[in-house]
Design a protein around this motif. Structure first.
Motif, PDB file in Angstrom:
ATOM      1  N   PHE A 194       0.823  -1.202   0.000  1.00 27.46           N
ATOM      2  CA  PHE A 194       0.000   0.000   0.000  1.00 27.46           C
ATOM      3  C   PHE A 194       0.858   1.254   0.000  1.00 27.46           C
ATOM      4  O   PHE A 194       1.884   1.322   0.688  1.00 27.46           O
ATOM      5  CB  PHE A 194      -0.889   0.048   1.252  1.00 27.46           C
ATOM      6  N   ASP A 195       0.373   2.248  -0.722  1.00 31.91           N
ATOM      7  CA  ASP A 195       0.874   3.604  -0.601  1.00 31.91           C
ATOM      8  C   ASP A 195       0.194   4.226   0.636  1.00 31.91           C
ATOM      9  O   ASP A 195      -0.816   3.692   1.122  1.00 31.91           O
ATOM     10  CB  ASP A 195       0.484   4.365  -1.881  1.00 31.91           C
ATOM     11  N   LEU A 196       0.723   5.321   1.150  1.00 33.64           N
ATOM     12  CA  LEU A 196       0.138   5.936   2.355  1.00 33.64           C
ATOM     13  C   LEU A 196      -0.747   7.162   2.022  1.00 33.64           C
ATOM     14  O   LEU A 196      -1.954   7.144   2.242  1.00 33.64           O
ATOM     15  CB  LEU A 196       1.268   6.346   3.317  1.00 33.64           C
ATOM     16  N   ASP A 197      -0.101   8.206   1.480  1.00 35.98           N
ATOM     17  CA  ASP A 197      -0.818   9.472   1.262  1.00 35.98           C
ATOM     18  C   ASP A 197      -1.819   9.375   0.110  1.00 35.98           C
ATOM     19  O   ASP A 197      -1.479   8.951  -0.990  1.00 35.98           O
ATOM     20  CB  ASP A 197       0.183  10.595   0.964  1.00 35.98           C
ATOM     21  N   ASP A 198      -3.027   9.776   0.367  1.00 36.27           N
ATOM     22  CA  ASP A 198      -4.126   9.734  -0.604  1.00 36.27           C
ATOM     23  C   ASP A 198      -4.490   8.304  -1.015  1.00 36.27           C
ATOM     24  O   ASP A 198      -5.164   8.090  -2.023  1.00 36.27           O
ATOM     25  CB  ASP A 198      -3.840  10.600  -1.845  1.00 36.27           C
ATOM     26  N   THR A 199      -4.035   7.336  -0.220  1.00 32.62           N
ATOM     27  CA  THR A 199      -4.449   5.946  -0.413  1.00 32.62           C
ATOM     28  C   THR A 199      -5.071   5.452   0.890  1.00 32.62           C
ATOM     29  O   THR A 199      -6.218   5.020   0.925  1.00 32.62           O
ATOM     30  CB  THR A 199      -3.253   5.070  -0.819  1.00 32.62           C
ATOM     31  N   ILE A 200      -4.308   5.579   1.990  1.00 33.02           N
ATOM     32  CA  ILE A 200      -4.836   5.246   3.318  1.00 33.02           C
ATOM     33  C   ILE A 200      -5.274   6.535   4.028  1.00 33.02           C
ATOM     34  O   ILE A 200      -6.340   6.592   4.633  1.00 33.02           O
ATOM     35  CB  ILE A 200      -3.760   4.514   4.149  1.00 33.02           C
TER      36      ILE A 200
ATOM     37  N   GLY B  60      -2.274   2.184  -4.973  1.00 39.61           N
ATOM     38  CA  GLY B  60      -1.965   3.585  -4.689  1.00 39.61           C
ATOM     39  C   GLY B  60      -2.582   4.540  -5.697  1.00 39.61           C
ATOM     40  O   GLY B  60      -3.139   4.122  -6.715  1.00 39.61           O
ATOM     41  N   ASP B  61      -2.468   5.828  -5.408  1.00 34.29           N
ATOM     42  CA  ASP B  61      -3.138   6.848  -6.223  1.00 34.29           C
ATOM     43  C   ASP B  61      -2.254   7.422  -7.320  1.00 34.29           C
ATOM     44  O   ASP B  61      -2.742   8.194  -8.144  1.00 34.29           O
ATOM     45  CB  ASP B  61      -3.624   8.002  -5.334  1.00 34.29           C
ATOM     46  N   ASN B  62      -0.969   7.085  -7.315  1.00 34.22           N
ATOM     47  CA  ASN B  62      -0.061   7.661  -8.308  1.00 34.22           C
ATOM     48  C   ASN B  62       0.157   6.655  -9.446  1.00 34.22           C
ATOM     49  O   ASN B  62       0.712   5.584  -9.230  1.00 34.22           O
ATOM     50  CB  ASN B  62       1.268   8.033  -7.636  1.00 34.22           C
TER      51      ASN B  62
ATOM     52  N   TRP C  80       3.993   5.793 -10.041  1.00 37.03           N
ATOM     53  CA  TRP C  80       4.689   5.138  -8.934  1.00 37.03           C
ATOM     54  C   TRP C  80       4.048   3.817  -8.516  1.00 37.03           C
ATOM     55  O   TRP C  80       4.738   2.882  -8.129  1.00 37.03           O
ATOM     56  CB  TRP C  80       4.707   6.050  -7.707  1.00 37.03           C
ATOM     57  N   GLU C  81       2.718   3.776  -8.540  1.00 32.75           N
ATOM     58  CA  GLU C  81       2.039   2.629  -7.917  1.00 32.75           C
ATOM     59  C   GLU C  81       1.305   1.730  -8.906  1.00 32.75           C
ATOM     60  O   GLU C  81       0.728   0.722  -8.511  1.00 32.75           O
ATOM     61  CB  GLU C  81       1.100   3.139  -6.815  1.00 32.75           C
ATOM     62  N   VAL C  82       1.327   2.108 -10.172  1.00 28.19           N
ATOM     63  CA  VAL C  82       0.724   1.230 -11.179  1.00 28.19           C
ATOM     64  C   VAL C  82       1.783   0.866 -12.232  1.00 28.19           C
ATOM     65  O   VAL C  82       2.162  -0.298 -12.362  1.00 28.19           O
ATOM     66  CB  VAL C  82      -0.520   1.873 -11.833  1.00 28.19           C
TER      67      VAL C  82
HETATM   68 MG   LIG Z   1      -0.167   8.721  -2.668  1.00 34.90          MG
END
Ligand SMILES: [Mg+2]
Length: 238
Positions: free
Chosen positions: A12-18, A191-193, A196-198
């Motif tokens: 998991f990403d943290l900011d804007d994800t959790i 994640g939302d980025n 970075w996260e996809v």
């Molecule tokens: Mg984020």
């Protein structure tokens, strides 16, 4: 008992994800605009608008983003200074004071998205190995992890400032998979980025789940195709 709908591991990403990060920041900047309106000599609405534009200008540049996220105070003061210049108002000293006011209130103003912690708990209970991979300064990100009681959910926590590398650098994903004892094909990154996260994890064979917290859908010019799109991580347990 593993649920067949879940992978072996989820990163998991943290900011804007959790954590609700952007919206809580926007609310706090709006408050700051009211707080300092008299000193700046403009209406709170105008200040709010100029500061929002300054933030978009600042953070949309990858180079400024990389340097700025490791020195948030300087980045914030830079954004405020830019906004003040646009309004032909204030000075360095005022920019620093506004950035200080904001920084003092920043983390307490954040909160986990509705259902986010429940989702983490349920996945953990289901036997899914959980990792947290967050870019940013180590102390700041660690403060959030501690403040919101996130440590117990995760088998592995990688914070850019502590680890010495951040997404999309493959070393962070490789390290997380190794720590969790899974292969790329057994893991999702959420994640939302999109970069970075996809895109970055997909290159390694990890499934990329995009968190569209704005509910705006994929940008028209997006070259990235997420394996799954969710609006909230609470959807993972539905
Ligand atoms: Mg984020």
């Amino acid at each position: 008992m593993m649920n067949d709908n879940y992978p072996r591991a989820i990163l998991f990403d943290l900011d804007d994800t959790i954590l609700d990060t952007t919206l809580s920041a926007d609310r706090l900047w709006t408050q700051a605009s009211k707080q300092f309106a008299d000193e700046i000599g403009r209406s709170p609405d105008e200040i709010d608008r100029q500061m929002r534009q300054a933030r978009e200008w600042f953070w949309s540049d990858p180079q400024r983003n990389q340097v700025g996220r490791l020195d948030l105070f300087k980045a914030r003061a830079g954004c405020v200074e830019h906004a003040l210049e646009q309004m032909d108002a204030g000075d360095n000293g005022l920019a620093t004071r506004i950035a200080t006011w904001f920084t003092d209130r920043r983390i307490p103003a954040m909160k986990p998205f509705d259902g986010a912690l429940e989702a983490l708990a349920k996945l953990k209970d289901a036997g899914v190995r959980l990792g947290l991979i967050s870019n940013g300064k180590g102390e700041t990100q660690r403060e959030k992890v501690v403040r919101f009681g996130l440590e117990p959910y995760f088998d592995c926590i990688i914070l850019e400032g502590e680890f010495g590398a951040g997404k999309p650098d493959r070393r962070v994903f490789d390290h997380a998979l190794e720590e969790l004892g899974v292969t790329p094909g057994q893991a999702w990154m959420v994640g939302d980025n999109l970069q970075w996260e996809v895109a970055a994890p997909q290159k390694l064979g990890i499934q990329g789940v995009w968190v569209d917290w704005r509910g705006a859908g994929l940008p028209e010019d997006a070259l990235v195709v997420p394996d799954r799109v969710i609006q909230s991580i609470a959807e993972l347990i539905e």
